[in-house]
Write an enzyme that holds these catalytic residues in place. Structure first.
Site, mmCIF file in Angstrom:
data_model
loop_
_atom_site.group_PDB
_atom_site.id
_atom_site.type_symbol
_atom_site.label_atom_id
_atom_site.label_comp_id
_atom_site.label_asym_id
_atom_site.label_seq_id
_atom_site.Cartn_x
_atom_site.Cartn_y
_atom_site.Cartn_z
ATOM 1 N N CYS A 132 0.819 -1.118 -0.051
ATOM 2 C CA CYS A 132 -0.108 0.103 -0.035
ATOM 3 C C CYS A 132 0.714 1.297 -0.024
ATOM 4 C CB CYS A 132 -1.183 -0.063 1.267
ATOM 5 S SG CYS A 132 -2.030 -1.372 1.403
ATOM 6 N N HIS A 257 -2.828 6.993 2.592
ATOM 7 C CA HIS A 257 -3.330 5.769 1.825
ATOM 8 C C HIS A 257 -4.814 5.424 2.341
ATOM 9 C CE1 HIS A 257 -4.040 1.298 1.306
ATOM 10 N NE2 HIS A 257 -3.694 1.282 2.503
ATOM 11 N N ASN A 287 -10.388 -0.146 0.269
ATOM 12 C CA ASN A 287 -8.821 -0.070 0.400
ATOM 13 C C ASN A 287 -8.473 -0.701 -0.904
ATOM 14 O OD1 ASN A 287 -6.187 -0.995 0.664
ATOM 15 N ND2 ASN A 287 -6.447 -1.280 2.797
#
Length: 332
Positions: A132, A257, A287
């Site tokens: 990520c 993120h 996500n």
């Protein structure tokens, strides 16, 4: 932050999302949960998915051995093409393609190979897997390549995390979506836009979040990830600000993120950033790993939330455990 007197600037951007939208109501058909429970713990209302139990088999593009085009490549191509068009460039103008992904279409070759062919990239291509934190790793890498002599880099973050999601795991199956975001990074006169950055990894934390080859999907120790993610993101962001010789008050937009709204809010609180300066798309995308920062950045740019000269703080963390942050001056 380059040594050869060549800076970099972002001149074009694009994004791509799969057409299938999966709501929290859809997720409740998999296991005992509720829309309220999911929203409270993650901030997610919907996510776009290219594979998984809610996507018809006919809509899940297979990887064709003859061209390597699978779902990650397809999203990367769409986002990359849009970024090139906005920058007024073609693949023939690009000296390097960097594809940040933790969900490549094949073990070999790199998915960037298929993307490069589809976009007509003149130079090299490589995959970059820092989970990520990947897009920010990629932005620093792209800037370094510009400093070393390249004129243009196409940087893409693309993921189809649903292919490695364990949809039987109630603790995290609702978190993940698919998508891609891309930017064109070009040489610019003067010091350029990257004012300060920090990259890191703590390999002893691999057991906190991982997916084995041939396994049931991602395994995550959520509470421990939450605790460490908040701390390391704040520390990294503060280090980048220090290296850029600016303060958090100078930052116009924070692009974290998009892992979990509680993590994003906790980081902003500790940095002293008001909510209105956070770029967030997690409610609509979930996500998306290395695609999450470019998706949020592109959304903010389209909405006119960033102007010439504004400072943007990017910060992410991921499996590995990796982390990355950068202070970027927006504009040419």
């Amino acid at each position: 932050m380059t040594t050869l007197g060549r800076g970099a600037a972002i001149t074009g951007w694009g994004s791509a999302l799969p057409p299938t939208v999966v709501t929290n109501a859809d997720i409740t058909t998999l296991f005992d949960t509720s829309d309220e429970w999911i929203v409270e713990r993650s901030g997610i209302h919907r996510r776009h998915q290219a594979s998984g139990p809610f996507v018809a088999d006919a809509d899940q593009p297979p990887v064709h051995p003859e061209d390597g085009i699978g779902s990650t490549a397809k999203l990367a191509i769409e986002a990359g093409r849009e970024a090139l068009e906005q920058a007024g460039r073609s693949g023939a103008d690009i000296g390097m393609l960097i594809l940040c992904t933790t969900s490549p279409d094949q073990a070999v070759p790199a998915t960037s190979s298929a993307v490069s062919a589809a976009l007509g990239i003149a130079g090299g291509a490589m995959d970059l897997n820092a989970a990520c934190a990947g897009f920010t790793y990629g932005l620093v890498t792209a800037t370094g390549m510009i400093g070393a002599g390249l004129d243009r880099v196409l940087l893409v973050g693309a993921e189809t995390l649903t292919r490695i999601t364990n949809f039987a795991d109630r603790s995290n199956a609702f978190l993940f979506g698919d998508g891609a975001g891309a930017v064109v990074v070009e040489a610019a006169p003067g010091p350029g836009s990257l004012l300060g950055w920090d990259l890191g990894v703590d390999g002893t934390l691999v057991p906190l979040l991982y997916a084995d080859h041939g396994g049931p999907g991602m395994a995550m120790r959520g509470q421990e990830v939450f605790r460490r993610a908040v701390r390391v993101t704040v520390e990294s962001a503060e280090l980048s600000l220090q290296r850029a010789k600016v303060s958090i008050d100078d930052v116009k937009l924070f692009v974290p993120h998009q892992a979990n709204i509680r993590i994003m809010d906790a980081v902003a609180d500790r940095l002293g950033l008001p909510r209105e300066r956070i770029a967030s798309v997690i409610d609509e995308t979930g996500n998306t790993s290395s695609a999450s920062i470019p998706l949020a950045l592109v959304d903010a740019a389209r909405a006119g939330r960033i102007a010439e000269g504004d400072l943007v703080l990017l910060a992410g963390f991921g499996a590995g455990m990796t982390w990355a942050s950068a202070v970027w001056r927006w504009g040419h």
